[in-house]
Design a protein around this motif. Structure first.
Motif, PDB file in Angstrom:
ATOM      1  N   SER A  70      84.038  89.062  57.810  1.00 37.08           N
ATOM      2  CA  SER A  70      82.736  89.607  57.437  1.00 37.08           C
ATOM      3  C   SER A  70      82.411  90.759  58.386  1.00 37.08           C
ATOM      4  O   SER A  70      83.082  90.934  59.405  1.00 37.08           O
ATOM      5  N   ARG A  71      81.406  91.539  58.025  1.00 35.83           N
ATOM      6  CA  ARG A  71      81.032  92.673  58.863  1.00 35.83           C
ATOM      7  C   ARG A  71      79.533  92.904  58.808  1.00 35.83           C
ATOM      8  O   ARG A  71      78.878  92.568  57.816  1.00 35.83           O
ATOM      9  N   ASP A  72      79.034  93.478  59.881  1.00 32.76           N
ATOM     10  CA  ASP A  72      77.637  93.883  59.958  1.00 32.76           C
ATOM     11  C   ASP A  72      77.658  95.388  60.166  1.00 32.76           C
ATOM     12  O   ASP A  72      77.943  95.865  61.281  1.00 32.76           O
ATOM     13  N   ASN A  73      77.410  96.141  59.119  1.00 33.40           N
ATOM     14  CA  ASN A  73      77.503  97.596  59.200  1.00 33.40           C
ATOM     15  C   ASN A  73      76.482  98.189  60.169  1.00 33.40           C
ATOM     16  O   ASN A  73      76.758  99.180  60.842  1.00 33.40           O
ATOM     17  N   ALA A  74      75.323  97.594  60.264  1.00 34.90           N
ATOM     18  CA  ALA A  74      74.287  98.102  61.167  1.00 34.90           C
ATOM     19  C   ALA A  74      74.716  97.981  62.629  1.00 34.90           C
ATOM     20  O   ALA A  74      74.317  98.787  63.472  1.00 34.90           O
ATOM     21  N   LYS A  75      75.541  96.977  62.916  1.00 32.41           N
ATOM     22  CA  LYS A  75      76.008  96.744  64.283  1.00 32.41           C
ATOM     23  C   LYS A  75      77.441  97.226  64.499  1.00 32.41           C
ATOM     24  O   LYS A  75      77.984  97.061  65.593  1.00 32.41           O
ATOM     25  N   SER A  76      78.060  97.786  63.458  1.00 28.80           N
ATOM     26  CA  SER A  76      79.464  98.234  63.542  1.00 28.80           C
ATOM     27  C   SER A  76      80.343  97.129  64.100  1.00 28.80           C
ATOM     28  O   SER A  76      81.188  97.358  64.976  1.00 28.80           O
ATOM     29  N   THR A  77      80.144  95.939  63.578  1.00 26.65           N
ATOM     30  CA  THR A  77      80.842  94.756  64.084  1.00 26.65           C
ATOM     31  C   THR A  77      81.533  94.029  62.944  1.00 26.65           C
ATOM     32  O   THR A  77      80.984  93.902  61.846  1.00 26.65           O
ATOM     33  N   VAL A  78      82.737  93.555  63.231  1.00 26.93           N
ATOM     34  CA  VAL A  78      83.486  92.759  62.276  1.00 26.93           C
ATOM     35  C   VAL A  78      83.761  91.391  62.898  1.00 26.93           C
ATOM     36  O   VAL A  78      83.963  91.287  64.109  1.00 26.93           O
ATOM     37  N   TYR A  79      83.733  90.376  62.050  1.00 25.05           N
ATOM     38  CA  TYR A  79      83.930  89.003  62.490  1.00 25.05           C
ATOM     39  C   TYR A  79      85.105  88.383  61.743  1.00 25.05           C
ATOM     40  O   TYR A  79      85.414  88.759  60.610  1.00 25.05           O
ATOM     41  N   LEU A  80      85.718  87.394  62.379  1.00 23.47           N
ATOM     42  CA  LEU A  80      86.752  86.604  61.711  1.00 23.47           C
ATOM     43  C   LEU A  80      86.491  85.138  62.035  1.00 23.47           C
ATOM     44  O   LEU A  80      86.669  84.708  63.177  1.00 23.47           O
ATOM     45  N   GLN A  81      86.015  84.405  61.041  1.00 23.63           N
ATOM     46  CA  GLN A  81      85.813  82.967  61.195  1.00 23.63           C
ATOM     47  C   GLN A  81      87.110  82.265  60.823  1.00 23.63           C
ATOM     48  O   GLN A  81      87.599  82.432  59.700  1.00 23.63           O
ATOM     49  N   MET A  82      87.660  81.530  61.758  1.00 22.92           N
ATOM     50  CA  MET A  82      88.946  80.875  61.556  1.00 22.92           C
ATOM     51  C   MET A  82      88.746  79.362  61.598  1.00 22.92           C
ATOM     52  O   MET A  82      88.343  78.817  62.629  1.00 22.92           O
ATOM     53  N   ASN A  83      89.005  78.712  60.481  1.00 23.69           N
ATOM     54  CA  ASN A  83      88.875  77.257  60.383  1.00 23.69           C
ATOM     55  C   ASN A  83      90.233  76.632  60.106  1.00 23.69           C
ATOM     56  O   ASN A  83      91.178  77.316  59.710  1.00 23.69           O
ATOM     57  N   SER A  84      90.315  75.335  60.319  1.00 22.00           N
ATOM     58  CA  SER A  84      91.555  74.592  60.057  1.00 22.00           C
ATOM     59  C   SER A  84      92.747  75.277  60.722  1.00 22.00           C
ATOM     60  O   SER A  84      93.791  75.477  60.092  1.00 22.00           O
ATOM     61  N   LEU A  85      92.589  75.630  61.962  1.00 17.40           N
ATOM     62  CA  LEU A  85      93.629  76.376  62.661  1.00 17.40           C
ATOM     63  C   LEU A  85      94.892  75.547  62.825  1.00 17.40           C
ATOM     64  O   LEU A  85      94.848  74.324  63.012  1.00 17.40           O
ATOM     65  N   LYS A  86      96.013  76.248  62.747  1.00 19.44           N
ATOM     66  CA  LYS A  86      97.339  75.635  62.854  1.00 19.44           C
ATOM     67  C   LYS A  86      98.092  76.246  64.039  1.00 19.44           C
ATOM     68  O   LYS A  86      97.798  77.378  64.442  1.00 19.44           O
ATOM     69  N   PRO A  87      99.066  75.537  64.579  1.00 17.90           N
ATOM     70  CA  PRO A  87      99.846  76.111  65.692  1.00 17.90           C
ATOM     71  C   PRO A  87     100.459  77.469  65.344  1.00 17.90           C
ATOM     72  O   PRO A  87     100.562  78.335  66.222  1.00 17.90           O
ATOM     73  N   GLU A  88     100.817  77.659  64.091  1.00 18.87           N
ATOM     74  CA  GLU A  88     101.416  78.933  63.693  1.00 18.87           C
ATOM     75  C   GLU A  88     100.412  80.078  63.643  1.00 18.87           C
ATOM     76  O   GLU A  88     100.798  81.230  63.439  1.00 18.87           O
ATOM     77  N   ASP A  89      99.145  79.792  63.851  1.00 15.86           N
ATOM     78  CA  ASP A  89      98.143  80.852  63.968  1.00 15.86           C
ATOM     79  C   ASP A  89      98.088  81.415  65.384  1.00 15.86           C
ATOM     80  O   ASP A  89      97.374  82.398  65.625  1.00 15.86           O
ATOM     81  N   THR A  90      98.821  80.821  66.292  1.00 16.42           N
ATOM     82  CA  THR A  90      98.847  81.300  67.670  1.00 16.42           C
ATOM     83  C   THR A  90      99.393  82.724  67.737  1.00 16.42           C
ATOM     84  O   THR A  90     100.478  83.000  67.235  1.00 16.42           O
ATOM     85  N   ALA A  91      98.619  83.611  68.333  1.00 14.48           N
ATOM     86  CA  ALA A  91      98.996  85.022  68.407  1.00 14.48           C
ATOM     87  C   ALA A  91      97.926  85.782  69.182  1.00 14.48           C
ATOM     88  O   ALA A  91      96.862  85.243  69.486  1.00 14.48           O
ATOM     89  N   VAL A  92      98.231  87.037  69.473  1.00 12.87           N
ATOM     90  CA  VAL A  92      97.199  87.960  69.942  1.00 12.87           C
ATOM     91  C   VAL A  92      96.589  88.605  68.704  1.00 12.87           C
ATOM     92  O   VAL A  92      97.313  89.134  67.858  1.00 12.87           O
ATOM     93  N   TYR A  93      95.293  88.539  68.618  1.00 14.87           N
ATOM     94  CA  TYR A  93      94.572  89.092  67.469  1.00 14.87           C
ATOM     95  C   TYR A  93      93.939  90.427  67.857  1.00 14.87           C
ATOM     96  O   TYR A  93      93.259  90.526  68.888  1.00 14.87           O
ATOM     97  N   TYR A  94      94.158  91.430  67.005  1.00 13.25           N
ATOM     98  CA  TYR A  94      93.657  92.777  67.257  1.00 13.25           C
ATOM     99  C   TYR A  94      92.722  93.191  66.117  1.00 13.25           C
ATOM    100  O   TYR A  94      93.046  92.982  64.948  1.00 13.25           O
ATOM    101  N   CYS A  95      91.614  93.813  66.459  1.00 14.05           N
ATOM    102  CA  CYS A  95      90.794  94.390  65.399  1.00 14.05           C
ATOM    103  C   CYS A  95      91.177  95.858  65.232  1.00 14.05           C
ATOM    104  O   CYS A  95      91.711  96.499  66.145  1.00 14.05           O
ATOM    105  N   ASN A  96      90.916  96.365  64.059  1.00 12.66           N
ATOM    106  CA  ASN A  96      91.273  97.733  63.700  1.00 12.66           C
ATOM    107  C   ASN A  96      90.176  98.302  62.824  1.00 12.66           C
ATOM    108  O   ASN A  96      89.667  97.614  61.941  1.00 12.66           O
ATOM    109  N   ILE A  97      89.803  99.561  63.087  1.00  8.48           N
ATOM    110  CA  ILE A  97      88.824 100.205  62.223  1.00  8.48           C
ATOM    111  C   ILE A  97      89.380 101.542  61.739  1.00  8.48           C
ATOM    112  O   ILE A  97      90.103 102.225  62.459  1.00  8.48           O
TER     113      ILE A  97
END
Length: 115
Positions: A70-97
């Motif tokens: 999701s994103r808040d355009n007024a705040k120039s912010t992006v979010y990532l809600q991650m549920n039911s996480l699995k070991p294979e989700d392990t990583a470095v996460y990078y945002c990109n615009i």
């Protein structure tokens, strides 16, 4: 100059949840697409999810139904809600615009899913 500041990574048990945030600042007139990528050790960086200014979303098959971008355009912010996480989700996460004539990356935040 554009800066991206990420937050929200950490260690979580399998099945748990985390919420990542990425706030953009600087000379930005409009952000077209905001996205999250991840890179696990020994693997290439891959797209996790992306969202357009109008709210259209795209997800990697591996996270569909578990992650929500999701994103808040007024705040120039992006979010990532991650549920039911699995070991294979392990990583470095990078945002990109994408601001039209250039793309910018965040510094990355580590997400580790382990018991």
């Amino acid at each position: 100059q554009v800066q991206l500041v990420e937050s929200g990574g950490g260690l979580v048990q399998p099945g748990g949840s985390l919420r990542l945030s990425c706030a953009a600042s600087g000379t930005i007139l409009s952000i077209n697409v905001m996205g999250w990528y991840r890179q696990a050790p020994g693997k290439e960086r891959e797209l996790v999810a992306a969202i357009t200014r109008g709210g259209s979303t795209n997800y990697a098959d591996s996270v569909k139904g578990r992650f929500t971008i999701s994103r808040d355009n007024a705040k120039s912010t992006v979010y990532l809600q991650m549920n039911s996480l699995k070991p294979e989700d392990t990583a470095v996460y990078y945002c990109n615009i994408d601001i039209g004539w250039a793309a910018y990356w965040g510094q990355g935040t580590q997400v580790t899913v382990s018991s």
